[in-house]
Write an enzyme that holds these catalytic residues in place. Structure first.
Site, PDB file in Angstrom:
ATOM      1  N   ASN A   1       6.691  80.685  39.951  1.00  0.00           N
ATOM      2  CA  ASN A   1       6.768  79.228  39.986  1.00  0.00           C
ATOM      3  C   ASN A   1       5.478  78.643  39.445  1.00  0.00           C
ATOM      4  O   ASN A   1       4.498  78.509  40.158  1.00  0.00           O
ATOM      5  CB  ASN A   1       7.046  78.779  41.430  1.00  0.00           C
TER       6      ASN A   1
ATOM      7  N   CYS B   1       5.761  73.608  40.095  1.00  0.00           N
ATOM      8  CA  CYS B   1       5.767  72.584  41.145  1.00  0.00           C
ATOM      9  C   CYS B   1       4.701  71.525  40.860  1.00  0.00           C
ATOM     10  O   CYS B   1       3.517  71.831  40.772  1.00  0.00           O
ATOM     11  CB  CYS B   1       5.527  73.250  42.500  1.00  0.00           C
TER      12      CYS B   1
ATOM     13  N   ASN C   1      11.393  72.996  35.564  1.00  0.00           N
ATOM     14  CA  ASN C   1      11.089  72.570  36.918  1.00  0.00           C
ATOM     15  C   ASN C   1      11.086  71.045  36.902  1.00  0.00           C
ATOM     16  O   ASN C   1      11.481  70.431  35.914  1.00  0.00           O
ATOM     17  CB  ASN C   1       9.746  73.150  37.369  1.00  0.00           C
TER      18      ASN C   1
HETATM   19  C1  FMN Z   1      13.679  69.297  47.212  1.00  0.00           C
HETATM   20  C2  FMN Z   1      13.357  70.221  46.084  1.00  0.00           C
HETATM   21  C3  FMN Z   1      12.489  71.282  46.290  1.00  0.00           C
HETATM   22  C4  FMN Z   1      12.203  72.149  45.253  1.00  0.00           C
HETATM   23  N1  FMN Z   1      11.405  73.210  45.520  1.00  0.00           N
HETATM   24  C5  FMN Z   1      11.171  74.128  44.525  1.00  0.00           C
HETATM   25  C6  FMN Z   1      10.457  75.309  44.790  1.00  0.00           C
HETATM   26  O1  FMN Z   1      10.010  75.558  45.905  1.00  0.00           O
HETATM   27  N2  FMN Z   1      10.241  76.159  43.784  1.00  0.00           N
HETATM   28  C7  FMN Z   1      10.714  75.943  42.524  1.00  0.00           C
HETATM   29  O2  FMN Z   1      10.509  76.774  41.633  1.00  0.00           O
HETATM   30  N3  FMN Z   1      11.408  74.838  42.236  1.00  0.00           N
HETATM   31  C8  FMN Z   1      11.662  73.925  43.224  1.00  0.00           C
HETATM   32  N4  FMN Z   1      12.438  72.823  42.933  1.00  0.00           N
HETATM   33  C9  FMN Z   1      12.922  72.611  41.555  1.00  0.00           C
HETATM   34  C10 FMN Z   1      14.337  73.150  41.349  1.00  0.00           C
HETATM   35  O3  FMN Z   1      14.381  74.547  41.528  1.00  0.00           O
HETATM   36  C11 FMN Z   1      14.873  72.845  39.935  1.00  0.00           C
HETATM   37  O4  FMN Z   1      14.012  73.431  38.982  1.00  0.00           O
HETATM   38  C12 FMN Z   1      14.927  71.362  39.635  1.00  0.00           C
HETATM   39  O5  FMN Z   1      15.385  70.686  40.774  1.00  0.00           O
HETATM   40  C13 FMN Z   1      15.849  71.046  38.442  1.00  0.00           C
HETATM   41  O6  FMN Z   1      17.177  71.444  38.645  1.00  0.00           O
HETATM   42  P1  FMN Z   1      18.344  70.416  39.131  1.00  0.00           P
HETATM   43  O7  FMN Z   1      18.347  69.297  38.166  1.00  0.00           O
HETATM   44  O8  FMN Z   1      19.595  71.242  39.167  1.00  0.00           O
HETATM   45  O9  FMN Z   1      17.959  69.958  40.501  1.00  0.00           O
HETATM   46  C14 FMN Z   1      12.753  71.938  43.969  1.00  0.00           C
HETATM   47  C15 FMN Z   1      13.626  70.879  43.777  1.00  0.00           C
HETATM   48  C16 FMN Z   1      13.945  70.022  44.824  1.00  0.00           C
HETATM   49  C17 FMN Z   1      14.920  68.895  44.613  1.00  0.00           C
END
Ligand code: FMN
Ligand code: FAD
Ligand code: SF4
Ligand code: SF4
Ligand code: SF4
Lengths: 443, 439
Positions: free
Chosen positions: B136, B139, B204
């Site tokens: 990761n 973030c 991300n």
């Molecule tokens: C509440 C929340 C927490 C997240 N925590 C992490 C995390 O701990 N590690 C990570 O690699 N991405 C994290 N993400 C990012 C997601 O894995 C993803 O990359 C991002 O939400 C885009 O995809 P989506 O449009 O389907 O949500 C988080 C996203 C959200 C909404």
């Protein structure tokens, strides 16, 4: 004591006391905040919006709906009320299916229009609940205007004139202002004394002096008014009713009287109603009378219309409303006599046929037993001052409300142009006020 | 029904739909439910170092952007990596993997930028039997301030260094997850490749403030009167993610690097689009956080039906099909000409096409008194705005074949000609011979 629904004659209290309140509750309950947001989101913000064109008062529908959608229902109300000061009542009583909602592009697209009426109510309710009167008066002028009739036409005219800074004296023959808002509209369309509250709210503008129990012709003449004021607006509505000219016609009551009585009744349980009610007519008034008779506990309530059902002036929506409330609609029958019998009356009808718009009487007859007979066959202009031109039974006016007489304007049901609706009356009153103002300021 | 089974850098899963590392994958309970619902794989919520776990805010951590009827279009979060103890996560990962051997289970990691920390955590993860790791580097809040997450992802040298440590100290497949908060997405992807990454995943979340509380005058979500930027995701970010995936897929340096596509994937169609632009599989977060795990049923059925329709027998046949069609603007055929065509029987006469063209574009749609709208071919530049705003979708673009008269220019449509060849291009090859400027 409760009388049974089946007891012959004309009796009060046919229903258990607690049922009246339920029977006469809001026909179209208000939207919740959530429902309003969902409904508002359906509006496409059309260009030169067809709903606005179809609204007799020209309310900017897409704008006010967008204001609701963006969380400002009070601002939406101002958009509505600046075109139509009766936006609150119109939201409840307009036959929207033939006006704004009938023209909505989503009616075309999905057979489900944006719920304009309910959204209009949502916005105006919010503003009235806040106790806000959003308009104020311009700098005072020295002009004074007489407005005859405190129905929606007269009140809308008076409000707009007061806004312009003029002084208005509002003359009305009745003991309460509001016109048919107060004495005619079906009780379940605007329950809770809405019409009276709306008038009180409207008068908050100031500059309007109300003279009740003052009838033109009885308490003064047009000449008197023209002497005391700089201009006169006539908004007397339709004071008369068409009467039957058949044997026994005296046994029938005008539906408008029954409704006015109902609207003024403090306790509906004390209002007598027939076991079998027959309403002769086919318009909005016939529907309102028949439905309210049923709601008061009549065992049967029947509308008899002389032409075919598709020709009824009442809209399909209103016909549905009547039928889902247990009213029977009998088309193609015209009354020929009303006879008294042991318990009530027998109304005799001749069957009719309508072909290519012309109606012919057939040999067949129909006899209906009735305890109470109402007529709803149209209202007519009452006595009017001399010198006015009458066309089609109405005072002739031009697009700005001017009559043939100098300094005299007219609008609403008593005047030509537009349908006999609250919204039309309100718009005509407003337009006449604008023209009176232009006339006075230009003078 | 087409077989959706997928193999991504040696990791097998029954379908290409994985859950992205986020709250839906933060514990055994959720992950079991996800597998039961049909998800092909998960990337476990990011693990941090041993010791006291990170602490999340206890007030609201999400904010949202809505479309009509409160349809959630974009989600913003200020959540950190997992706030549960490392050993609990590791234990759960081990039991879940044991119980669902056919599903992919990749563990997301974020530890401080020193080799020992990475060495330690990799050993711990390897012991769980997980299929691989995802680094990761994305973030954007909280962790970045501590020199991790996006703070690493924004410096290609760090990406390369950490990736190399991971590949040195573990035999597990390694995915590097990229942050979009950077100018040129190809640089971190190249760095990951140099460091030995088996794949990249992206995107991300995007730095964002979703809204402002207009009473408090503070960003939302508001924590005790203050707010901070969060990470944006959901349907609203899909176009950004698609572009970044395509950039990597068509970059000469990285064209062979496997990609796991993330960002706004909500339906089978979104997934197919990511795959056509070069992603081998997709990861989903916001869509399940909006609707729950069952949406995967629609995705599975939808992708299978689509593949049947196209005659594909393996998802790999779809991957990258659109990549050769992504080019630079200068290579687009400037002689290609279309005109807006309105299907009158489906038009509901709302007038939106007319007003937007009239007010903001080329005055090319007339509206008659009866509200009938008609395209003026002599004005229409084919910008597509009417198509985009029409609520019923009854406007389409129709191509004018080469040689037919374009009423707008008064000239026949020419054979393909791009900007590099165009006479108006001052630095183009045609400029030298063009004496008179064309229109
Ligand atoms: C509440 C929340 C927490 C997240 N925590 C992490 C995390 O701990 N590690 C990570 O690699 N991405 C994290 N993400 C990012 C997601 O894995 C993803 O990359 C991002 O939400 C885009 O995809 P989506 O449009 O389907 O949500 C988080 C996203 C959200 C909404
Ligand atoms: C039973 C019934 C139901 C209806 N339902 C609806 C509905 O659901 N929706 C809708 O849009 N419309 C409805 N209408 C029509 C609507 O009520 C009228 O179109 C509207 O009220 C007309 O307004 P107005 O101001 O012209 O007249 P009115 O409302 O009739 O007001 C006229 C006023 O003038 C006063 N007046 C009369 N003569 C004199 C005089 N000589 N001197 C002084 N004052 C005088 C009267 O007392 C009255 O207050 C209904 C009408 C009826 C009869
Ligand atoms: S006033 Fe009546 S017709 Fe006009 S928009 Fe409102 S509800 Fe519709
Ligand atoms: S016609 Fe319907 S969709 Fe269009 S502006 Fe009016 S209410 Fe909105
Ligand atoms: S936007 Fe679409 S539906 Fe609306 S008028 Fe134009 S073509 Fe018709």
């Amino acid at each position: 004591m409760t009388t049974s629904q089946f007891q012959p004659g004309i009796m009060p209290g046919r229903l258990p006391a607690e049922d009246y309140c339920h029977a006469f509750a809001d026909t179209a309950p208000p939207l919740t905040d959530h429902a309003a947001r969902v409904a508002a989101d359906r509006c496409y913000f059309c260009y030169d919006a067809p709903c606005t064109t179809a609204c007799p008062s020209g309310i900017d529908v897409p704008l006010f709906i967008r204001q609701i959608a963006t969380g400002q229902p009070e601002a939406a109300a101002v958009t509505i009320l600046s075109q139509n000061i009766f936006g609150g009542l119109c939201a409840r009583v307009c036959p929207t299916e033939t006006l704004c909602e009938g023209a909505c592009v989503r009616e075309v697209a999905e057979g489900k229009p944006v719920e304009i009426g309910l959204l209009q109510r949502h916005a105006t309710d919010r503003l009235q609940a806040a106790g806000v009167h959003p308009f104020s008066r311009a700098e005072r002028t020295d002009f004074s205007i007489a407005v005859v009739g405190a129905g929606p036409a007269g009140l809308a005219c008076a409000h707009r004139l007061a806004m312009k800074g003029h002084e208005v004296t509002l003359y009305d023959a009745r003991l309460k202002p509001g016109g048919l808002n107060e004495y005619g509209i079906a009780a379940y369309k605007a329950p809770g004394g809405f019409a009276a509250k709306e008038v009180a709210w409207l008068l908050q503008i100031g500059g309007i002096t109300l003279l009740e129990n003052w009838a033109l012709g009885r308490n003064g003449t047009l000449a008197d008014l023209l002497e005391d004021h700089d201009a006169v607006f006539l908004g007397m509505g339709l004071a008369g009713v068409n009467a039957l000219t058949i044997p026994g016609a005296e046994h029938a009551t005008p539906a408008t009287d029954f409704i006015a009585h109902l609207r003024q009744s403090e306790d509906l349980a004390t209002l007598p109603i027939g076991r079998r009610v027959v309403v002769i007519g086919g318009g909005m008034t016939a529907v309102d009378a028949a439905v309210q008779a049923k709601l008061l506990g009549a065992e049967t309530s029947t509308i008899v219309y002389r032409r075919s059902q598709p020709e009824m002036p009442a809209s399909l929506h209103e016909q549905d409303h009547a039928q889902t409330h247990g009213v029977r609609i009998v088309p193609n029958a015209t009354p020929v006599a009303i006879r008294k019998d042991e318990v009530g009356f027998e109304v005799e009808f001749a069957r009719t046929a309508t072909r290519d718009g012309t109606m012919t009487l057939l040999e067949d007859t129909l006899r209906l037993k009735a305890d109470q007979v109402f007529t709803a066959i149209g209202q007519t202009l009452g006595p009017v001052p001399e010198g006015l031109t009458i066309t089609g039974g109405k005072i002739a006016i031009d697009a700005t409300g001017r009559t043939g007489l100098a300094k005299v304007w007219a609008g609403g049901d008593c005047a030509s142009g537009g349908e006999d609706l609250t919204v039309t009356a309100s718009a005509q009153g407003r337009d006449a006020a604008e023209d009176i103002h232009a006339f006075l300021m230009g003078a | 029904m087409a077989n959706l089974s997928s193999e991504f850098i040696g990791i097998k899963s029954p379908n290409p739909f994985w859950l992205a590392s986020a709250p839906p994958t933060d514990k055994e309970y959720n992950v079991r439910r996800a597998y039961e619902a049909g998800w092909g794989g998960v990337v476990w919520k990011t693990l941090g170092m041993d010791g006291p776990p990170v602490v999340n805010v206890s007030g609201p951590r999400y904010g949202a952007i809505y479309g009509p009827d409160r349809t959630l279009l974009g989600l913003n979060n200020i959540e950190l990596i997992t706030d549960r103890p490392l050993e609990v996560n590791l234990r759960e990962i081990k039991t879940v993997k044991r119980d669902y051997p056919d599903r992919a289970l990749v563990v997301s990691l974020m530890v401080p930028c020193d080799e020992e920390s990475w060495k330690f955590i990799l050993r711990e993860v390897e012991n769980t039997g997980a299929d691989g790791v995802e680094l990761n580097f994305g973030c954007p809040h909280g962790m970045a301030e501590r020199g991790m997450g996006a703070a690493v992802g924004q410096v290609p040298e760090y990406i390369e260094m950490v990736t190399r440590w991971v590949k040195t100290h573990s035999r597990m497949p390694c995915i590097v997850k990229l942050t979009p908060n950077i100018t040129d997405i190809r640089k971190p992807a190249e760095a990951a490749q140099r460091g030995g990454a088996d794949a990249v995943s992206l995107i991300n979340t995007i730095n964002s403030i979703t809204s402002v509380d207009l009473d408090l005058f503070a960003p939302e979500p508001t924590i005790d009167g203050m707010g901070t930027h969060g990470g944006y995701c959901g349907p609203a970010v899909k176009p950004i993610a698609l572009n970044m995936v395509a950039e990597i897929a068509r970059n000469a340096e990285t064209r062979k690097l496997p990609i796991s596509g993330i960002g706004g994937v909500t339906t089978w169609r979104d997934a197919a689009e990511f795959m056509a632009l070069g992603a081998s599989n997709v990861q989903v977060c916001t869509a399940v956080m909006t609707y729950g795990f069952r949406i995967v049923e629609e995705m599975i059925a939808g992708l299978s039906a689509f593949m049947d329709q196209k005659g594909f027998t393996a998802t790999s046949e779809l991957v990258g099909l659109a990549v050769p069609k992504v080019t630079d603007w200068q290579y687009l055929n400037l002689n290609y000409t279309t005109k807006a065509v309105i299907k009158q029987e489906d038009c509901i006469k709302c007038g939106r096409c007319h007003v937007v063209c009239e007010d903001t574009s080329h005055q090319a749609i007339a509206m008659a008194a009866d509200r009938t709208v008609t395209v003026k071919d002599e004005e229409c530049v084919a910008c597509n705005l009417c198509v985009d705003v029409c609520p019923t979708g009854c406007i389409s673009m129709q191509e004018l074949p080469v040689g037919t008269l374009d009423p707008r220019t008064g000239r026949p449509v020419g054979t393909p000609l791009n900007w590099t060849e165009h006479p108006n291009n001052p630095s183009g090859s045609a400029a030298a011979c063009a004496r008179e400027p064309a229109e």
